[in-house]
Design an enzyme around this catalytic site. Structure first.
Site, PDB file in Angstrom:
ATOM      1  N   ARG A  49      -3.444 -25.774 -22.804  1.00  8.99           N
ATOM      2  CA  ARG A  49      -4.850 -25.395 -22.880  1.00  8.99           C
ATOM      3  C   ARG A  49      -4.995 -23.877 -23.047  1.00  8.99           C
ATOM      4  NH1 ARG A  49      -8.729 -23.845 -19.033  1.00  8.99           N
ATOM      5  NH2 ARG A  49     -10.836 -24.467 -19.596  1.00  8.99           N
ATOM      6  N   LYS A  76      -9.493 -37.820 -11.922  1.00 12.86           N
ATOM      7  CA  LYS A  76      -9.194 -36.489 -12.454  1.00 12.86           C
ATOM      8  C   LYS A  76      -7.747 -36.204 -12.068  1.00 12.86           C
ATOM      9  CE  LYS A  76     -11.043 -31.805 -12.710  1.00 12.86           C
ATOM     10  NZ  LYS A  76      -9.864 -30.984 -12.436  1.00 12.86           N
ATOM     11  N   SER A  85     -13.747 -26.824 -19.771  1.00 10.49           N
ATOM     12  CA  SER A  85     -13.590 -27.218 -18.364  1.00 10.49           C
ATOM     13  C   SER A  85     -14.777 -28.103 -17.993  1.00 10.49           C
ATOM     14  CB  SER A  85     -13.471 -25.996 -17.460  1.00 10.49           C
ATOM     15  OG  SER A  85     -14.427 -25.046 -17.805  1.00 10.49           O
ATOM     16  N   ASP A 103       6.603  -3.023 -17.848  1.00 14.76           N
ATOM     17  CA  ASP A 103       6.335  -4.339 -18.441  1.00 14.76           C
ATOM     18  C   ASP A 103       5.720  -5.267 -17.401  1.00 14.76           C
ATOM     19  OD1 ASP A 103       7.375  -3.377 -20.715  1.00 14.76           O
ATOM     20  OD2 ASP A 103       9.210  -4.612 -20.712  1.00 14.76           O
TER      21      ASP A 103
HETATM   22  S1  IVH Z   1     -12.165 -34.548 -19.591  1.00 15.44           S
HETATM   23  C1  IVH Z   1     -14.722 -32.296 -22.340  1.00 15.44           C
HETATM   24  N1  IVH Z   1     -10.896 -36.199 -18.033  1.00 15.44           N
HETATM   25  O1  IVH Z   1      -9.774 -31.325 -15.776  1.00 15.44           O
HETATM   26  C2  IVH Z   1     -14.064 -32.721 -21.126  1.00 15.44           C
HETATM   27  N2  IVH Z   1     -10.416 -33.865 -17.830  1.00 15.44           N
HETATM   28  O2  IVH Z   1     -11.885 -29.284 -15.340  1.00 15.44           O
HETATM   29  C3  IVH Z   1     -12.617 -32.490 -21.174  1.00 15.44           C
HETATM   30  N3  IVH Z   1      -8.671 -33.370 -16.209  1.00 15.44           N
HETATM   31  O3  IVH Z   1      -8.913 -29.107 -18.318  1.00 15.44           O
HETATM   32  C4  IVH Z   1     -11.895 -32.877 -19.968  1.00 15.44           C
HETATM   33  N4  IVH Z   1      -8.256 -35.433 -15.589  1.00 15.44           N
HETATM   34  O4  IVH Z   1      -7.100 -30.612 -17.413  1.00 15.44           O
HETATM   35  C5  IVH Z   1     -11.073 -34.909 -18.374  1.00 15.44           C
HETATM   36  N5  IVH Z   1      -9.782 -37.768 -16.741  1.00 15.44           N
HETATM   37  C6  IVH Z   1      -9.975 -36.506 -17.094  1.00 15.44           C
HETATM   38  C7  IVH Z   1      -9.242 -35.463 -16.510  1.00 15.44           C
HETATM   39  C8  IVH Z   1      -9.505 -34.153 -16.900  1.00 15.44           C
HETATM   40  C9  IVH Z   1      -7.920 -34.170 -15.431  1.00 15.44           C
HETATM   41  C10 IVH Z   1      -8.573 -31.904 -16.217  1.00 15.44           C
HETATM   42  C11 IVH Z   1      -8.308 -31.293 -17.556  1.00 15.44           C
HETATM   43  C12 IVH Z   1      -9.399 -30.313 -17.802  1.00 15.44           C
HETATM   44  C13 IVH Z   1      -9.953 -30.105 -16.446  1.00 15.44           C
HETATM   45  C14 IVH Z   1     -11.414 -29.772 -16.539  1.00 15.44           C
END
Ligand code: IVH
EC number: 6.5.1.2
Length: 450
Positions: free
Chosen positions: A148, A127, A91, A42
């Site tokens: 996600r 971010k 992403s 497993d």
């Molecule tokens: S926008 C269509 N805004 O970054 C765009 N993402 O590399 C969707 N993340 O999976 C994402 N802070 O987990 C967006 N202010 C922010 C963010 C953010 C963190 C992360 C999120 C995403 C990843 C993408």
């Protein structure tokens, strides 16, 4: 055959690897379910599934239709039901320099060049270094929340998300779409992380590595009261499926989220030029250490939703957004010894034991050396890495946490190499069973595998 680390796979290698994993996992499924005669443990099966998922997370556009991660309905071993996202969770493309940001803005301007009257604006916001989650609201009521996952399919963690105070059970105010998936980041503050570590230490409990991993672990609890005790936080910054746009622009949509009861980043601004965006990046960078939670860059997005739609998407990423990353944190330390670990398939995996050093708030004591070539300063295609300098016991090395999680050696400080340091002799017998270690020949390339 040692597996190449997911971080160093090229897109074409990732594609080939996902195909191999899909076939291999399907074969193990068949042996297990149809023949009731599994040939791997497993744990080995889980390792294959995890590698498949890790590659898919890095290359969301390469997720195959027959991917093992897409078998919806089957509750995975850990027990969360899978949820297919009505709109995939994407992403972001990355920018590392000011020039990358200027290029992004220029690409946008060129794309819309036909429309001279156009006045493109952008948003800039931190971010957040946490876990993204998608929260489905129907008639203003939180009905389902998911991780996600691989971007197409996540796990249903509704009960755990319901314990987070920043996530409203019912939307406030009015004017929300009939159905909307609010997306954002679940994260843990440093204060909460330290408090948890102390509570755990007091009872001789486990150690916690960093706030992000701890937030991830807290979200995957079987018992929601454990999640509740972790005091996780949430920032809303995007949305997936919706029956109506929240507002005509990104900025105003996120302001609506605040009216509906969500926390939004106080550091989000709207700007017109690359200079203004970069200036905001530096403002955020200056405040970074005082925020009380991890961020790893600044995200820029086209403000007007109409323009986002026109600019569109490419391989799992929006063209209209980019993440401007902060430089990776680095630290210097020394290699105290090199150990050989025997992998599950009998592969010999060298690990450098380091004098403990803190990189980005985490103590690093071990770093993988991958294989014999890597130690010599060569990648899997025989090209030099680290300027072709080998790693020796006694060497001073610069460590960086890749993606701020997995530590790696970025360079060897040759000036600090002790006079008596000798090239590392890779063992040619297995340290456990004593049998000769051989390098396998890859059928396709005719090269020796690493
Ligand atoms: S926008 C269509 N805004 O970054 C765009 N993402 O590399 C969707 N993340 O999976 C994402 N802070 O987990 C967006 N202010 C922010 C963010 C953010 C963190 C992360 C999120 C995403 C990843 C993408």
């Amino acid at each position: 055959m040692a597996e190449k680390p997911v971080d160093s796979l090229s897109e074409s290698e990732a594609e080939a690897e996902l195909k191999r994993l899909a076939e291999e996992i399907a074969e193990h499924d068949r042996r297990y379910h149809t023949e009731d005669a599994p040939v791997i443990t497993d744990a080995e099966y889980d390792a294959l599934a995890r590698r498949n998922l890790a590659i898919e997370e890095r290359f969301p556009a390469l997720v195959r239709e027959d991917s093992p991660s897409l078998r919806v309905g089957a509750a995975p071993a850990e027990g969360f039901t899978k949820v297919r996202h009505a709109v995939p969770m994407l992403s972001l493309a990355k920018a590392y320099t000011d020039d990358d940001v200027t290029d992004f803005i220029e690409r946008g301007r060129r794309f819309f060049d036909r429309d001279k009257e156009l006045d493109i604006a952008f948003t800039a916001e931190p971010k957040i270094d946490g876990l993204s989650a998608s929260l489905r609201y129907e008639n203003g009521v939180f009905v389902q929340g998911a991780t996600r996952g691989n971007g197409a399919v996540g796990e249903d963690i509704t009960a755990n998300l319901k314990t987070i105070a920043d996530i409203p059970a019912k939307l406030k105010g009015s004017g929300w779409p009939e159905t909307i998936e609010i997306r954002g980041e679940v994260y843990m503050t440093y204060a909460e992380f330290e408090a948890l570590k102390q509570r755990s230490a007091a009872v001789g409990g486990q150690d916690y590595v960093n706030p992000r991993n701890t937030a991830a672990g807290s979200l995957r609890q079987k018992d929601p009261s454990v999640t509740a005790s972790r005091n996780l936080k949430f920032f809303a910054y995007a949305w997936g499926y919706t029956t109506a746009d929240p507002a005509p622009t990104q900025y105003d949509s996120v302001q609506k989220f605040a009216e509906w009861g969500f926390k939004i980043s106080p550091l989000m601004v709207r700007a017109k030029s690359a200079e203004e965006l970069i200036a905001h990046y530096h403002r955020i960078e200056e405040q970074r250490s005082a925020l009380g939670y991890d961020i790893d860059g600044v995200v820029y997005k086209v403000d007007q939703l109409e323009l986002q739609r026109r600019w569109g998407f490419v391989t799992g990423e929006p063209r209209w957004a980019i993440a401007h990353k902060f430089p990776a944190e680095q630290a210097m330390t020394t290699v105290q010894k090199i150990d050989i670990q025997v992998g599950r398939t009998g592969t010999l995996a060298p690990v450098a034991r380091l004098a403990p050093v803190t990189v980005g708030g985490v103590v690093v004591e071990n770093v993988t050396l991958h294989n014999e070539d890597y130690i010599k300063g060569l990648d899997s295609t025989g090209q030099p890495i680290r300027d072709g300098i080998d790693v020796r016991i006694g060497d001073t090395v610069v460590i960086q946490r890749a993606g701020d999680v997995i530590p790696q050696i970025v360079s060897v400080v040759i000036d600090k190499r002790p006079a008596d340091a000798v090239p590392y002799e890779f063992p040619h017998t297995c340290p456990i069973c004593g049998s000769p270690a051989t390098r396998e020949i890859n059928e396709k390339t005719g090269n020796e595998d690493s």
